[in-house]
Each structure stands twice: as C-alpha cells, then as structure tokens.
Design a protein around this motif. Structure first.
Motif, PDB file in Angstrom:
ATOM      1  N   ALA A   1       6.728 -14.479   0.409  1.00  0.00           N
ATOM      2  CA  ALA A   1       8.127 -14.082   0.941  1.00  0.00           C
ATOM      3  C   ALA A   1       8.892 -13.093  -0.003  1.00  0.00           C
ATOM      4  CB  ALA A   1       8.920 -15.484   1.120  1.00  0.00           C
ATOM      5  N   ASN A   2       8.515 -13.223  -1.274  1.00  0.00           N
ATOM      6  CA  ASN A   2       9.330 -12.128  -2.137  1.00  0.00           C
ATOM      7  C   ASN A   2       8.702 -10.764  -1.925  1.00  0.00           C
ATOM      8  OD1 ASN A   2       7.265 -13.046  -3.591  1.00  0.00           O
ATOM      9  ND2 ASN A   2       8.182 -12.722  -5.529  1.00  0.00           N
ATOM     10  N   TYR A   3       7.937 -10.594  -1.101  1.00  0.00           N
ATOM     11  CA  TYR A   3       7.213  -9.163  -1.048  1.00  0.00           C
ATOM     12  C   TYR A   3       7.671  -8.614   0.158  1.00  0.00           C
ATOM     13  CZ  TYR A   3       3.984  -9.961  -4.711  1.00  0.00           C
ATOM     14  OH  TYR A   3       3.271 -10.223  -6.152  1.00  0.00           O
ATOM     15  N   HIS A   4       8.057  -7.058   0.224  1.00  0.00           N
ATOM     16  CA  HIS A   4       8.327  -6.297   1.554  1.00  0.00           C
ATOM     17  C   HIS A   4       7.087  -5.735   1.918  1.00  0.00           C
ATOM     18  CE1 HIS A   4      12.715  -6.736   0.523  1.00  0.00           C
ATOM     19  NE2 HIS A   4      12.478  -6.347  -0.815  1.00  0.00           N
ATOM     20  N   VAL A   5       6.759  -5.809   3.168  1.00  0.00           N
ATOM     21  CA  VAL A   5       5.686  -5.038   3.880  1.00  0.00           C
ATOM     22  C   VAL A   5       6.330  -3.751   4.726  1.00  0.00           C
ATOM     23  CG1 VAL A   5       3.863  -5.021   5.518  1.00  0.00           C
ATOM     24  CG2 VAL A   5       4.450  -7.074   4.294  1.00  0.00           C
ATOM     25  N   LEU A   6       5.727  -2.658   4.261  1.00  0.00           N
ATOM     26  CA  LEU A   6       6.431  -1.266   4.603  1.00  0.00           C
ATOM     27  C   LEU A   6       5.118  -0.677   5.187  1.00  0.00           C
ATOM     28  CD1 LEU A   6       8.249  -0.184   1.510  1.00  0.00           C
ATOM     29  CD2 LEU A   6       9.206  -1.332   3.248  1.00  0.00           C
ATOM     30  N   PHE A   7       5.428   0.193   6.418  1.00  0.00           N
ATOM     31  CA  PHE A   7       4.585   0.903   6.976  1.00  0.00           C
ATOM     32  C   PHE A   7       5.216   2.385   7.042  1.00  0.00           C
ATOM     33  CE2 PHE A   7       1.789  -2.019   9.663  1.00  0.00           C
ATOM     34  CZ  PHE A   7       2.645  -3.140   9.211  1.00  0.00           C
ATOM     35  N   MET A   8       4.475   3.397   6.396  1.00  0.00           N
ATOM     36  CA  MET A   8       4.841   4.611   5.738  1.00  0.00           C
ATOM     37  C   MET A   8       3.977   5.621   6.349  1.00  0.00           C
ATOM     38  SD  MET A   8       6.562   3.599   2.015  1.00  0.00           S
ATOM     39  CE  MET A   8       7.729   4.814   2.050  1.00  0.00           C
ATOM     40  N   HIS A   9       4.460   6.645   6.084  1.00  0.00           N
ATOM     41  CA  HIS A   9       3.858   8.088   6.304  1.00  0.00           C
ATOM     42  C   HIS A   9       3.091   8.461   5.112  1.00  0.00           C
ATOM     43  CE1 HIS A   9       6.161   9.448   9.866  1.00  0.00           C
ATOM     44  NE2 HIS A   9       7.263   8.644   9.281  1.00  0.00           N
ATOM     45  N   GLY A  10       2.246   9.336   5.116  1.00  0.00           N
ATOM     46  CA  GLY A  10       1.467  10.033   4.061  1.00  0.00           C
ATOM     47  C   GLY A  10       0.307   9.677   3.425  1.00  0.00           C
ATOM     48  N   GLY A  11      -0.471   8.767   4.121  1.00  0.00           N
ATOM     49  CA  GLY A  11      -1.671   8.201   3.704  1.00  0.00           C
ATOM     50  C   GLY A  11      -1.620   7.662   2.439  1.00  0.00           C
ATOM     51  N   GLY A  12      -2.893   7.648   2.056  1.00  0.00           N
ATOM     52  CA  GLY A  12      -2.988   7.237   0.496  1.00  0.00           C
ATOM     53  C   GLY A  12      -2.548   8.101  -0.712  1.00  0.00           C
ATOM     54  N   ARG A  13      -2.668   9.503  -0.560  1.00  0.00           N
ATOM     55  CA  ARG A  13      -2.235  10.457  -1.489  1.00  0.00           C
ATOM     56  C   ARG A  13      -0.677  10.401  -1.471  1.00  0.00           C
ATOM     57  NH1 ARG A  13      -5.342  14.009  -3.979  1.00  0.00           N
ATOM     58  NH2 ARG A  13      -7.612  14.256  -3.162  1.00  0.00           N
ATOM     59  N   GLY A  14      -0.026  10.115  -0.494  1.00  0.00           N
ATOM     60  CA  GLY A  14       1.487  10.189  -0.451  1.00  0.00           C
ATOM     61  C   GLY A  14       1.983   9.058  -1.315  1.00  0.00           C
ATOM     62  N   GLN A  15       1.288   7.887  -1.639  1.00  0.00           N
ATOM     63  CA  GLN A  15       1.513   6.904  -2.338  1.00  0.00           C
ATOM     64  C   GLN A  15       1.543   7.216  -4.099  1.00  0.00           C
ATOM     65  OE1 GLN A  15       3.584   4.562  -1.353  1.00  0.00           O
ATOM     66  NE2 GLN A  15       3.422   5.388   0.780  1.00  0.00           N
ATOM     67  N   PHE A  16       0.567   8.322  -4.212  1.00  0.00           N
ATOM     68  CA  PHE A  16       0.401   8.623  -5.567  1.00  0.00           C
ATOM     69  C   PHE A  16       1.696   9.202  -6.302  1.00  0.00           C
ATOM     70  CE2 PHE A  16      -4.377  10.137  -4.964  1.00  0.00           C
ATOM     71  CZ  PHE A  16      -4.971   8.778  -4.859  1.00  0.00           C
ATOM     72  N   SER A  17       2.447   9.680  -5.494  1.00  0.00           N
ATOM     73  CA  SER A  17       3.816  10.454  -5.812  1.00  0.00           C
ATOM     74  C   SER A  17       4.717   9.431  -5.458  1.00  0.00           C
ATOM     75  CB  SER A  17       4.019  11.881  -5.176  1.00  0.00           C
ATOM     76  OG  SER A  17       4.029  11.694  -3.734  1.00  0.00           O
ATOM     77  N   ALA A  18       4.818   8.705  -4.529  1.00  0.00           N
ATOM     78  CA  ALA A  18       5.852   7.726  -4.245  1.00  0.00           C
ATOM     79  C   ALA A  18       6.008   6.807  -5.278  1.00  0.00           C
ATOM     80  CB  ALA A  18       5.495   7.127  -2.823  1.00  0.00           C
ATOM     81  N   VAL A  19       4.963   6.079  -5.845  1.00  0.00           N
ATOM     82  CA  VAL A  19       4.766   5.192  -6.865  1.00  0.00           C
ATOM     83  C   VAL A  19       5.539   5.704  -8.096  1.00  0.00           C
ATOM     84  CG1 VAL A  19       3.466   4.136  -8.660  1.00  0.00           C
ATOM     85  CG2 VAL A  19       2.910   4.010  -6.098  1.00  0.00           C
ATOM     86  N   VAL A  20       5.306   6.930  -8.336  1.00  0.00           N
ATOM     87  CA  VAL A  20       5.755   7.518  -9.784  1.00  0.00           C
ATOM     88  C   VAL A  20       7.286   7.710  -9.517  1.00  0.00           C
ATOM     89  CG1 VAL A  20       6.131   9.925 -11.081  1.00  0.00           C
ATOM     90  CG2 VAL A  20       3.674   8.847 -10.507  1.00  0.00           C
ATOM     91  N   ASN A  21       7.803   8.473  -8.228  1.00  0.00           N
ATOM     92  CA  ASN A  21       9.211   8.885  -8.028  1.00  0.00           C
ATOM     93  C   ASN A  21       9.998   7.384  -7.914  1.00  0.00           C
ATOM     94  OD1 ASN A  21       8.667  11.395  -8.082  1.00  0.00           O
ATOM     95  ND2 ASN A  21       8.192  11.727  -5.896  1.00  0.00           N
ATOM     96  N   ASN A  22       9.390   6.437  -7.133  1.00  0.00           N
ATOM     97  CA  ASN A  22      10.008   5.181  -7.192  1.00  0.00           C
ATOM     98  C   ASN A  22      10.316   4.266  -8.392  1.00  0.00           C
ATOM     99  OD1 ASN A  22      11.089   4.590  -4.190  1.00  0.00           O
ATOM    100  ND2 ASN A  22       8.918   5.506  -3.946  1.00  0.00           N
TER     101      ASN A  22
END
Ligand code: PLP
Length: 351
Positions: A53-74
């Motif tokens: 329950a302490n995890y959020h589930v998100l449906f986002m844009h940008g495929g796998g690579r989008g997360q390469f930068s999202a992780v850094v920026n977040n």
C-alpha cells in the motif's frame, strides 16, 4: 508479442467500447467509464505483483527511456549522487542519460560483467561495508539486447531503482525490496509509449530538479497519472493484458511457463554444435534468448527460412549480432517448440 485473446477482444470492441457506441480512444479520459478502467488496471496490477500500500502506481508517457531522465530529475536534485550498475546495453544507456543531466561526480558506475572464454556473467559487488550517501542504486535486472538476467537480489543500503522493461511480471518479485520499479510497456504489458512506474512513497520526498511537468512523479501522483492526457488506448490494452494474466493464473503461473520455454530453448542450443549461447548459466535471460550460428555466413539464410516458416523477429540487436528469441509472457510454449524444431531441421540440413 501480445496475447491473441487480448488483440481479438480489442478488435471486437474497437468501434463500440463498453456499450457506449464509441471507441475507447474517443471517450474522455475523465469519463466515469474510463476512470473505472484505470481503477481496475491499477487494482489488477497491484494484485498481480502484490504491490504494498505504501507504493504508488503510475501510468506515464515516454516508454523506458523516458524514465532514464525522470529518475535523475526526480531524485537527484542539484548535487545528489547515485550508483549505476552496468550489465549490458540498457543499463549503460541509462548511465549515459544520467551523466548528460548531472555534473561530474554525481553518477558512479560499477561494471558487473565478467567474461571468461567468451562467456559473460554477472558478478554482484559486496556492499556490506559500503557507506556512500547515494540517493539510489540503479540497475537493469534483464538486459534485453544482451540476453543477460540478474536473478539474485541486490543487497545494499540504498533504495533500489530497477528498469524492469523486459522482465516485469515474468516471475514473482518482492516489490518491497525496491524504491522504484519502471517498465516501458511494449515487452510484457502492451503497446509502446506507455510506461509503468511503481514508486515507494518516501522516495517522493527526495529533492528534485526543475523538470518537465509530465515526467514529474509528484504531479503524476497528485493527478492520478492524468496531469495531461494519458495514452488512453495503450492504457486500455494494458488493462486487458492484466486481465488476461489474471485469467492465466497470474505471475506465478507465467513464471512456470516462462521457465519451461527458456529451458527448452537453452537445452537445445547447448545440445547442438551448430549453435551457441554466450551467457553463463546463472545469468541466462528467461525473456530474451540470444544465440549465434557458429557459421555466421548462414545468418541471412537462417532468418529468411525462419520467416518463411512463420518465425519472425529473430534477428539479434545490431550491436550484438546473431539471433535473439524474445519469449515474453504472451509467447506460448508451442511457439518455442516450433522454433526449436525449425532450428534442429536447419542445423541438419546445413551441417
Ligand atoms: C526496451 C527497453 C527500454 C527502452 O524502452 P523505450 O520504450 O524504447 O524507451 C529500456 N530498458 C529496457 C530494459 C528495455 O528492454
């Protein structure tokens, strides 16, 4: 490959979804019917992966690579540091993206690959005495291009961020061991473009950088993954795949079949002098079986004849060459058996 049952259902309701007389692509993403779909998708994914329950589930844009930068920026803010483990093509791409967005000294890396006699395997570091102040450790449990999978847990004092694009829901994992899991949808979930992010709530307290709003986890949480218009058709198909997975007995049932599929193919390759696999036993991917013909001049003939036999998408990634059989969840055991039969026949005729 996507499950045929899902594709057929999508086809049958393409013009009239849910009795609305319109396609799911044409309804508002804020309509009560679409919200019911997204609620069901999240609930099913939580059930399939036993997401706490302490995890959020998100449906986002940008495929796998989008997360390469999202992780850094977040998570890194202006001067946070992170450790990246490298085990192949995708984990190295994640490093390149992280370095682009940070300053010298923020991104440390460890190369996990050891090679003996042309056979690659992964050696995990011992972090028991580590005292660096990394915000997270990033790794890729299944290297899609290289066919290398890491089955052992990573034991470390930092939150673990994992790129599970090509092995999410292929076997059971303990989500509580991760700070964040992400996956581009197009391997085991649905159409490309969509990505799934499963993030522990305390991770969202880390300092972030100014960034594109659509890649901001906090905004995604706040707006129920609808800060802007989400990829609704991809989300719908993902929901149908989750439903299919549940009907098939869930992730444990998938894992059983996946194990059989992979065993069948690797055992054949090992038993036949005509082909070879160059990954150590303990790290052979259950999803992406990379193999080589010992006589590589036969590669094109192999691919053409395979295609004629209805066996497609077998060409290895251009960076590693050879062949690759991606045997994701939707690939039935019969598909793998058919491939083995073809490979046996081809070897006999060309030896
Ligand atoms: C396919 C893949 C990606 C990239 O996904 P895109 O949606 O093309 O950005 C990243 N990581 C892994 C492990 C992958 O298999």
């Amino acid at each position: 490959m996507l499950p045929k049952a899902v594709m057929t259902k999508a086809q049958s309701e393409l013009l009239d979804w849910n009795g609305l007389g319109t396609s799911v692509m044409e309804v508002s993403h804020r309509s009560k019917e679409f919200i019911a779909l997204t609620d069901r998708a999240e609930a099913d994914l939580r059930e399939l992966m036993s997401i706490p329950a302490n995890y959020h589930v998100l449906f986002m844009h940008g495929g796998g690579r989008g997360q390469f930068s999202a992780v850094v920026n977040n998570f890194l803010g202006k001067n946070g540091r992170a450790l990246y483990l490298e085990s192949g093509s995708w984990s190295s791409s994640a490093v390149a993206e992280a370095r682009k967005l940070t300053s010298d000294g923020q991104i440390d890396t460890i190369d996990l690959l050891v090679e003996d006699n042309g056979v690659k395997r992964v050696q995990l570091p011992d972090f028991s005495a580590a005292n660096d102040d990394y915000r997270y450790l990033h790794y890729c449990p299944n290297e899609t291009v290289d066919g290398i999978e890491i089955f052992d847990d990573i034991n470390c004092p930092w939150p673990i961020v994992a790129d599970m694009s090509s092995n999410i829901m292929s076997r059971e994992i303990d989500v509580s061991k991760f700070g964040l899991i992400y996956a581009g949808a197009q391997k085991n979930i649905g159409p490309s473009g969509l990505s799934i992010v499963i993030v522990r709530d305390d991770m969202l307290k880390l300092p972030s950088l100014p960034q594109s709003s659509i890649m901001d986890y906090r905004l995604a949480v706040k707006h129920g993954s609808m800060y802007n218009t989400p990829p609704t058709f991809a989300w719908y198909l993902a929901a149908e795949v989750f439903d299919w997975l549940k009907q098939k007995g869930g992730v444990s049932a998938m894992a059983e079949v996946n194990d059989k599929k992979a065993q069948c193919l690797y055992q054949f390759i090992d038993s036949c002098d005509f082909y070879e696999n160059r990954v150590g036993q303990a790290n052979r991917s259950q999803m992406n079986v990379v193999f080589y013909l010992k006589d590589e001049t036969l590669n094109d003939t192999f691919l053409n004849q395979a295609k004629a036999a209805g066996l497609v998408a077998l060409k290895g990634h251009r960076s590693v060459g050879g062949m690759r059989a991606s045997i994701y969840n939707a690939m039935p055991l019969e598909g793998v058996e058919k491939l083995v039969e073809f490979m046996k026949d081809f070897a006999e005729k060309n030896s």
